[in-house]
Scaffold this motif. Sequence first.
Motif, short mmCIF file in Angstrom:
data_model
loop_
_atom_site.label_atom_id
_atom_site.label_comp_id
_atom_site.label_asym_id
_atom_site.label_seq_id
_atom_site.Cartn_x
_atom_site.Cartn_y
_atom_site.Cartn_z
N ARG A 16 0.86 -1.19 0.00
CA ARG A 16 0.00 0.00 0.00
C ARG A 16 0.89 1.24 0.00
NH1 ARG A 16 -1.88 3.14 3.97
NH2 ARG A 16 -1.25 1.67 5.60
N PRO A 17 0.75 2.11 -1.01
CA PRO A 17 1.63 3.27 -1.10
C PRO A 17 1.66 4.08 0.19
CG PRO A 17 0.40 3.04 -3.12
CD PRO A 17 -0.16 2.02 -2.15
N GLY A 18 2.87 4.36 0.64
CA GLY A 18 3.06 5.13 1.86
C GLY A 18 3.19 4.28 3.11
N ALA A 19 2.79 2.99 3.05
CA ALA A 19 2.81 2.14 4.24
C ALA A 19 4.23 1.79 4.66
CB ALA A 19 2.01 0.87 4.00
N THR A 20 5.12 1.68 3.69
CA THR A 20 6.52 1.36 3.96
C THR A 20 7.33 1.86 2.77
OG1 THR A 20 8.05 -0.41 4.62
CG2 THR A 20 6.43 -0.94 2.89
N PHE A 21 8.61 1.51 2.72
CA PHE A 21 9.41 1.92 1.57
C PHE A 21 10.33 0.79 1.17
CE2 PHE A 21 12.39 2.81 4.93
CZ PHE A 21 13.66 2.67 4.37
N GLY A 22 10.75 0.82 -0.08
CA GLY A 22 11.67 -0.17 -0.61
C GLY A 22 12.31 0.37 -1.87
N TYR A 23 13.54 0.02 -2.07
CA TYR A 23 14.35 0.55 -3.17
C TYR A 23 13.75 0.17 -4.52
CZ TYR A 23 18.67 1.45 -5.84
OH TYR A 23 19.60 1.91 -6.73
N HIS A 24 13.36 1.17 -5.30
CA HIS A 24 12.82 0.97 -6.65
C HIS A 24 14.00 0.91 -7.63
CE1 HIS A 24 9.18 1.92 -4.56
NE2 HIS A 24 8.45 2.11 -5.63
N ALA A 25 14.73 -0.19 -7.60
CA ALA A 25 16.03 -0.27 -8.24
C ALA A 25 15.99 -0.05 -9.75
CB ALA A 25 16.67 -1.63 -7.93
N THR A 26 15.04 -0.68 -10.42
CA THR A 26 14.99 -0.59 -11.88
C THR A 26 13.88 0.31 -12.40
OG1 THR A 26 13.59 -2.57 -11.98
CG2 THR A 26 15.98 -2.90 -12.16
N THR A 27 13.13 0.95 -11.49
CA THR A 27 11.94 1.68 -11.94
C THR A 27 11.91 3.15 -11.58
OG1 THR A 27 10.72 1.10 -9.91
CG2 THR A 27 10.53 -0.41 -11.80
N ILE A 28 12.63 3.60 -10.56
CA ILE A 28 12.44 4.96 -10.07
C ILE A 28 12.79 6.00 -11.13
CG2 ILE A 28 14.73 5.16 -9.01
CD1 ILE A 28 11.44 6.55 -7.55
N GLY A 29 13.80 5.74 -11.93
CA GLY A 29 14.17 6.69 -12.97
C GLY A 29 13.10 6.84 -14.03
N ALA A 30 12.47 5.73 -14.40
CA ALA A 30 11.39 5.78 -15.39
C ALA A 30 10.17 6.49 -14.82
CB ALA A 30 11.03 4.37 -15.84
N LEU A 31 9.86 6.24 -13.54
CA LEU A 31 8.72 6.91 -12.91
C LEU A 31 8.95 8.42 -12.83
CD1 LEU A 31 8.19 4.30 -10.06
CD2 LEU A 31 6.55 4.79 -11.88
N SER A 32 10.10 8.82 -12.32
CA SER A 32 10.42 10.25 -12.25
C SER A 32 10.48 10.84 -13.66
CB SER A 32 11.78 10.45 -11.56
OG SER A 32 11.78 9.91 -10.27
N GLY A 33 11.06 10.10 -14.58
CA GLY A 33 11.20 10.58 -15.95
C GLY A 33 9.88 10.82 -16.64
N GLU A 34 8.89 9.97 -16.36
CA GLU A 34 7.58 10.17 -16.98
C GLU A 34 6.90 11.42 -16.43
OE1 GLU A 34 4.56 9.26 -19.76
OE2 GLU A 34 6.68 8.70 -19.56
N VAL A 35 7.07 11.68 -15.14
CA VAL A 35 6.53 12.92 -14.56
C VAL A 35 7.19 14.12 -15.22
CG1 VAL A 35 6.34 14.30 -12.46
CG2 VAL A 35 5.91 11.83 -12.37
N VAL A 36 8.52 14.07 -15.39
CA VAL A 36 9.24 15.16 -16.04
C VAL A 36 8.74 15.36 -17.47
CG1 VAL A 36 11.50 15.86 -16.95
CG2 VAL A 36 11.31 14.97 -14.61
N ARG A 37 8.56 14.26 -18.19
CA ARG A 37 8.12 14.37 -19.59
C ARG A 37 6.73 14.96 -19.68
NH1 ARG A 37 5.51 11.70 -23.69
NH2 ARG A 37 4.63 10.13 -22.28
#
Length: 384
Positions: free
Chosen positions: A145-166
């Motif tokens: 559940r988003p916000g319940a905990t955290f974990g390293y988005h090793a292969t995805t965080i750049g694509a997620l941030s990048g899509e927001v930027v785009r």
Amino acid sequence: MTREIHGTVADGFEAVRQEFAAFVAGERADYEGQLCAYVHGRRVVDLWAGDGTEATSLYAAYSATKGAAHLVVALLVQDGTLELDRKVTYYWPEFAAEGKAGVTLRELLAHRAGLIGTDTGFTPAELLDDRLIAERLADQRPFWRPGATFGYHATTIGALSGEVVRRATGRTLQEVYEERVRAPYALDFHMGLPAVHDPRFRSTLPMAPTPEQRLLLGELPSGTHSVSGIAFNRHAAVPTDLESLPNDRLLRAKGPASVGGVASARGLAGLYAAAISEVGERAPLLKPDTVAEVGQFHSVGYDVVARAHRAFGLGFQLPADTLYPFLGAGTFGHSGVAGCQAFADPRAGLAYGYTRRRFAFPGGAAPENERLVLAVHRAASERG
């Protein structure tokens, strides 16, 4: 065994050269690596060692790429183009699927969204292309559940941030990085390596563990469908081989923002020097308030992917909490799984970069960084 150490150090940093030489003397004969540091925008350490290595040699940055990517995000937040507490769907409506509508940009950057991968994994072609990864993730149900905990988005965080930027700018994250960061500072840190520079790339060599280290690696949990296995794409039809990943020319050319960067130690350290200090006649990229924001604790404690204590700011690791407790509060940066390390300590005006060619044991910031960072920090502190 004595090995030649190339490069220079500024007055007062001689102990750093000695520490680097002592470390290299105990390494394998095929060691290649570079070390660079800036203090208040001035390069004070510029060293390299190993047959075939030059100051301008380029190495795989792996996840240190995330630092360059999130410097772009920080700039856009500073500009007002992005707002941290807006929902991601404000920029990217399709992201709302499967219970993700309430996720804010701040939560996303802090590795709290639960989008560590997809149920079936990414194909090799998808891993090369941030937009393809983002399309898959928009339809994916989070793994917690988003916000319940955290974990390293090793292969995805750049694509997620990048899509927001785009979505917010109409340009890819890589394009914004090139125009606002890399080109103006002539940084040898590329997200999308031009073919003309490819001859300078030194292919990553596989880990060479000792028999004792091999036993330890065998004891590590390795469930392919565990949270960790999914985050590192080990459950895919073609599991990702991290050791060989950057040796694919197409990956280096595309420069996906989670893992695809290529850099020298000069480029790594130069990125963070530009972020916090005046370099040449250029003002710092980030204002003090932005520096403080990105370096604040946003996720700290047990990382469900790494299965260990970790600390994240906004897209950046916070190495003073987890690795180098002598660094100043608010230190931010990012390491790479093969062993490279890069960060800024704003309180000391220090920017650090280290690369190596052979994959380090056990993965992540190579153990030698602890003694090298300490030597650099001591010298910088003694110089005031």
